[in-house]
Design a protein around this motif. Structure first.
Motif, PDB file in Angstrom:
ATOM      1  N   GLN A   1     -33.139 -16.950  34.457  1.00 23.39           N
ATOM      2  CA  GLN A   1     -34.168 -16.092  35.039  1.00 23.39           C
ATOM      3  C   GLN A   1     -34.636 -16.584  36.408  1.00 23.39           C
ATOM      4  O   GLN A   1     -35.494 -15.974  37.035  1.00 23.39           O
ATOM      5  CB  GLN A   1     -35.367 -16.005  34.089  1.00 23.39           C
ATOM      6  N   SER A   2     -34.047 -17.691  36.873  1.00 23.04           N
ATOM      7  CA  SER A   2     -34.485 -18.283  38.138  1.00 23.04           C
ATOM      8  C   SER A   2     -34.027 -17.455  39.328  1.00 23.04           C
ATOM      9  O   SER A   2     -33.051 -16.698  39.257  1.00 23.04           O
ATOM     10  CB  SER A   2     -33.945 -19.708  38.278  1.00 23.04           C
ATOM     11  N   ALA A   3     -34.724 -17.634  40.452  1.00 19.76           N
ATOM     12  CA  ALA A   3     -34.356 -16.943  41.689  1.00 19.76           C
ATOM     13  C   ALA A   3     -32.973 -17.378  42.144  1.00 19.76           C
ATOM     14  O   ALA A   3     -32.217 -16.586  42.714  1.00 19.76           O
ATOM     15  CB  ALA A   3     -35.391 -17.247  42.768  1.00 19.76           C
ATOM     16  N   PHE A   4     -32.614 -18.634  41.864  1.00 18.19           N
ATOM     17  CA  PHE A   4     -31.293 -19.144  42.250  1.00 18.19           C
ATOM     18  C   PHE A   4     -30.179 -18.329  41.601  1.00 18.19           C
ATOM     19  O   PHE A   4     -29.248 -17.888  42.279  1.00 18.19           O
ATOM     20  CB  PHE A   4     -31.173 -20.618  41.867  1.00 18.19           C
ATOM     21  N   VAL A   5     -30.249 -18.128  40.294  1.00 16.02           N
ATOM     22  CA  VAL A   5     -29.194 -17.384  39.590  1.00 16.02           C
ATOM     23  C   VAL A   5     -29.182 -15.925  40.036  1.00 16.02           C
ATOM     24  O   VAL A   5     -28.112 -15.324  40.185  1.00 16.02           O
ATOM     25  CB  VAL A   5     -29.376 -17.497  38.066  1.00 16.02           C
ATOM     26  N   LYS A   6     -30.334 -15.364  40.275  1.00 16.37           N
ATOM     27  CA  LYS A   6     -30.394 -13.970  40.709  1.00 16.37           C
ATOM     28  C   LYS A   6     -29.717 -13.772  42.062  1.00 16.37           C
ATOM     29  O   LYS A   6     -29.216 -12.681  42.367  1.00 16.37           O
ATOM     30  CB  LYS A   6     -31.840 -13.497  40.750  1.00 16.37           C
ATOM     31  N   ARG A   7     -29.682 -14.828  42.872  1.00 23.13           N
ATOM     32  CA  ARG A   7     -29.034 -14.733  44.189  1.00 23.13           C
ATOM     33  C   ARG A   7     -27.517 -14.916  44.110  1.00 23.13           C
ATOM     34  O   ARG A   7     -26.812 -14.676  45.090  1.00 23.13           O
ATOM     35  CB  ARG A   7     -29.616 -15.789  45.139  1.00 23.13           C
ATOM     36  N   LEU A   8     -27.008 -15.351  42.972  1.00 21.73           N
ATOM     37  CA  LEU A   8     -25.579 -15.650  42.854  1.00 21.73           C
ATOM     38  C   LEU A   8     -24.692 -14.412  42.889  1.00 21.73           C
ATOM     39  O   LEU A   8     -23.529 -14.491  43.264  1.00 21.73           O
ATOM     40  CB  LEU A   8     -25.303 -16.415  41.542  1.00 21.73           C
ATOM     41  N   GLY A   9     -25.218 -13.295  42.457  1.00 21.77           N
ATOM     42  CA  GLY A   9     -24.405 -12.087  42.415  1.00 21.77           C
ATOM     43  C   GLY A   9     -23.497 -12.092  41.191  1.00 21.77           C
ATOM     44  O   GLY A   9     -23.792 -12.714  40.173  1.00 21.77           O
ATOM     45  N   ASP A  10     -22.350 -11.417  41.306  1.00 22.85           N
ATOM     46  CA  ASP A  10     -21.456 -11.240  40.159  1.00 22.85           C
ATOM     47  C   ASP A  10     -20.366 -12.305  40.056  1.00 22.85           C
ATOM     48  O   ASP A  10     -19.674 -12.376  39.039  1.00 22.85           O
ATOM     49  CB  ASP A  10     -20.799  -9.853  40.221  1.00 22.85           C
ATOM     50  N   GLU A  11     -20.186 -13.111  41.081  1.00 28.95           N
ATOM     51  CA  GLU A  11     -19.116 -14.115  41.051  1.00 28.95           C
ATOM     52  C   GLU A  11     -19.458 -15.246  40.084  1.00 28.95           C
ATOM     53  O   GLU A  11     -20.554 -15.816  40.136  1.00 28.95           O
ATOM     54  CB  GLU A  11     -18.883 -14.687  42.449  1.00 28.95           C
ATOM     55  N   VAL A  12     -18.519 -15.573  39.194  1.00 28.95           N
ATOM     56  CA  VAL A  12     -18.719 -16.646  38.224  1.00 28.95           C
ATOM     57  C   VAL A  12     -18.632 -17.996  38.924  1.00 28.95           C
ATOM     58  O   VAL A  12     -17.683 -18.261  39.671  1.00 28.95           O
ATOM     59  CB  VAL A  12     -17.671 -16.569  37.088  1.00 28.95           C
ATOM     60  N   GLN A  13     -19.618 -18.852  38.697  1.00 28.59           N
ATOM     61  CA  GLN A  13     -19.667 -20.170  39.320  1.00 28.59           C
ATOM     62  C   GLN A  13     -19.103 -21.228  38.377  1.00 28.59           C
ATOM     63  O   GLN A  13     -19.390 -21.214  37.173  1.00 28.59           O
ATOM     64  CB  GLN A  13     -21.120 -20.522  39.675  1.00 28.59           C
ATOM     65  N   VAL A  14     -18.318 -22.152  38.928  1.00 28.99           N
ATOM     66  CA  VAL A  14     -17.715 -23.210  38.111  1.00 28.99           C
ATOM     67  C   VAL A  14     -18.688 -24.377  38.003  1.00 28.99           C
ATOM     68  O   VAL A  14     -19.173 -24.901  39.015  1.00 28.99           O
ATOM     69  CB  VAL A  14     -16.376 -23.672  38.698  1.00 28.99           C
ATOM     70  N   LEU A  15     -18.924 -24.775  36.761  1.00 29.77           N
ATOM     71  CA  LEU A  15     -19.922 -25.792  36.444  1.00 29.77           C
ATOM     72  C   LEU A  15     -19.247 -27.013  35.832  1.00 29.77           C
ATOM     73  O   LEU A  15     -18.289 -26.891  35.065  1.00 29.77           O
ATOM     74  CB  LEU A  15     -20.922 -25.199  35.432  1.00 29.77           C
ATOM     75  N   VAL A  16     -19.731 -28.203  36.180  1.00 26.96           N
ATOM     76  CA  VAL A  16     -19.251 -29.432  35.553  1.00 26.96           C
ATOM     77  C   VAL A  16     -20.465 -30.161  34.976  1.00 26.96           C
ATOM     78  O   VAL A  16     -21.568 -30.091  35.532  1.00 26.96           O
ATOM     79  CB  VAL A  16     -18.505 -30.328  36.576  1.00 26.96           C
ATOM     80  N   ILE A  17     -20.270 -30.811  33.844  1.00 31.77           N
ATOM     81  CA  ILE A  17     -21.367 -31.547  33.216  1.00 31.77           C
ATOM     82  C   ILE A  17     -21.346 -32.979  33.717  1.00 31.77           C
ATOM     83  O   ILE A  17     -20.339 -33.682  33.601  1.00 31.77           O
ATOM     84  CB  ILE A  17     -21.253 -31.502  31.683  1.00 31.77           C
ATOM     85  N   SER A  18     -22.451 -33.402  34.271  1.00 26.55           N
ATOM     86  CA  SER A  18     -22.595 -34.761  34.777  1.00 26.55           C
ATOM     87  C   SER A  18     -23.163 -35.645  33.658  1.00 26.55           C
ATOM     88  O   SER A  18     -22.834 -35.469  32.493  1.00 26.55           O
ATOM     89  CB  SER A  18     -23.501 -34.759  36.007  1.00 26.55           C
ATOM     90  N   ASP A  19     -24.035 -36.574  33.999  1.00 27.94           N
ATOM     91  CA  ASP A  19     -24.581 -37.498  32.999  1.00 27.94           C
ATOM     92  C   ASP A  19     -25.717 -36.861  32.202  1.00 27.94           C
ATOM     93  O   ASP A  19     -26.585 -36.185  32.767  1.00 27.94           O
ATOM     94  CB  ASP A  19     -25.105 -38.763  33.679  1.00 27.94           C
ATOM     95  N   PHE A  20     -25.689 -37.077  30.889  1.00 26.07           N
ATOM     96  CA  PHE A  20     -26.790 -36.716  30.010  1.00 26.07           C
ATOM     97  C   PHE A  20     -27.264 -38.019  29.364  1.00 26.07           C
ATOM     98  O   PHE A  20     -26.514 -38.664  28.638  1.00 26.07           O
ATOM     99  CB  PHE A  20     -26.356 -35.707  28.951  1.00 26.07           C
ATOM    100  N   ILE A  21     -28.489 -38.413  29.662  1.00 24.61           N
ATOM    101  CA  ILE A  21     -28.991 -39.743  29.301  1.00 24.61           C
ATOM    102  C   ILE A  21     -29.973 -39.664  28.144  1.00 24.61           C
ATOM    103  O   ILE A  21     -30.878 -38.818  28.144  1.00 24.61           O
ATOM    104  CB  ILE A  21     -29.661 -40.406  30.520  1.00 24.61           C
ATOM    105  N   ASN A  22     -29.799 -40.542  27.181  1.00 26.70           N
ATOM    106  CA  ASN A  22     -30.706 -40.650  26.032  1.00 26.70           C
ATOM    107  C   ASN A  22     -31.647 -41.827  26.256  1.00 26.70           C
ATOM    108  O   ASN A  22     -31.260 -42.980  26.076  1.00 26.70           O
ATOM    109  CB  ASN A  22     -29.901 -40.832  24.745  1.00 26.70           C
ATOM    110  N   ASP A  23     -32.882 -41.552  26.668  1.00 28.89           N
ATOM    111  CA  ASP A  23     -33.888 -42.589  26.871  1.00 28.89           C
ATOM    112  C   ASP A  23     -34.917 -42.523  25.745  1.00 28.89           C
ATOM    113  O   ASP A  23     -36.111 -42.415  25.978  1.00 28.89           O
ATOM    114  CB  ASP A  23     -34.558 -42.416  28.238  1.00 28.89           C
ATOM    115  N   THR A  24     -34.416 -42.515  24.514  1.00 26.41           N
ATOM    116  CA  THR A  24     -35.281 -42.502  23.339  1.00 26.41           C
ATOM    117  C   THR A  24     -34.864 -43.641  22.413  1.00 26.41           C
ATOM    118  O   THR A  24     -33.874 -44.329  22.662  1.00 26.41           O
ATOM    119  CB  THR A  24     -35.179 -41.173  22.548  1.00 26.41           C
ATOM    120  N   MET A  25     -35.615 -43.824  21.335  1.00 28.67           N
ATOM    121  CA  MET A  25     -35.285 -44.845  20.345  1.00 28.67           C
ATOM    122  C   MET A  25     -34.424 -44.283  19.226  1.00 28.67           C
ATOM    123  O   MET A  25     -34.222 -44.915  18.204  1.00 28.67           O
ATOM    124  CB  MET A  25     -36.579 -45.452  19.772  1.00 28.67           C
TER     125      MET A  25
END
Length: 199
Positions: free
Chosen positions: A53-77
């Motif tokens: 719902q962000s303004a960023f995605v609304k500006r993307l139009g119809d072209e599919v963007q390629v996404l890569v997953i970077s680091d996901f950090i667990n800072d819990t016990m």
């Protein structure tokens, strides 16, 4: 006969009425001080909704963007499968039709598909029929990188334990290095100190 009876008793112990039952994932009666399925599902859903719902995605139009997953950090016990969280978010983004997920490269939040590189190594290898190998220049580089972090902070409040969790996600434009979207979901719980283990 005795062996058969013993086998039946053991079977009933595993499958009988020993108090084991399914839990409705949406049930509020079973809540722990730790992060559970409901917490992670809710945080993931709220974050995906915020991005889509962000303004960023609304500006993307119809072209599919390629996404890569970077680091996901667990800072819990707690022991949390961060890859599972990253995949849950990425799956929802793919299903939106706005993003495609690349596993040709990744950070700690994803596992690269090793067969991508191995299949490319067949090029020039005379053991393979070269007409069936993958030509150079076919991998699609990602445009955006998704990273995340789950943070836990414990404190004592009037003899009870308060546990605050922060579910943080951000999306970076790999061309410019700029953060184009970020979001935070806060989850707070309070429980008797004697029974409130959150790890």
């Amino acid at each position: 006969m005795k062996r058969w009876v013993m086998a039946c008793c053991i079977g009933l112990g595993f499958y009988g009425c020993g108090g084991v039952k399914y839990i409705d994932p949406s049930a509020q009666g079973y809540v722990s001080a730790g992060l559970d399925f409901n917490d992670l599902a809710r945080a993931s859903s709220l974050s995906v909704d915020s991005l889509l719902q962000s303004a960023f995605v609304k500006r993307l139009g119809d072209e599919v963007q390629v996404l890569v997953i970077s680091d996901f950090i667990n800072d819990t016990m707690q022991k949390i499968d961060m890859n599972q969280i990253a995949r849950r978010v990425a799956r929802s983004l793919r299903e939106s039709g706005k993003f495609a997920l690349s596993v040709a490269m990744s950070g700690s939040g994803e596992r690269e598909d090793v067969m991508i590189q191995r299949s490319h190594q067949a090029r020039g290898n005379q053991d393979y029929r070269q007409s069936t190998t993958i030509a150079q220049g076919n991998l699609i580089a990602p445009s955006y990188s998704l990273s995340g972090k789950v943070v836990q902070r414990n404190s004592s409040v009037e003899g009870k334990q308060r546990v605050d969790y922060y579910f943080l996600l951000s999306l970076v434009d790999l061309k410019s290095g700029l953060v184009v979207w970020d979001h935070e979901v806060n989850i707070s719980k309070i429980a008797p100190s004697s029974r409130s283990s959150s790890w």
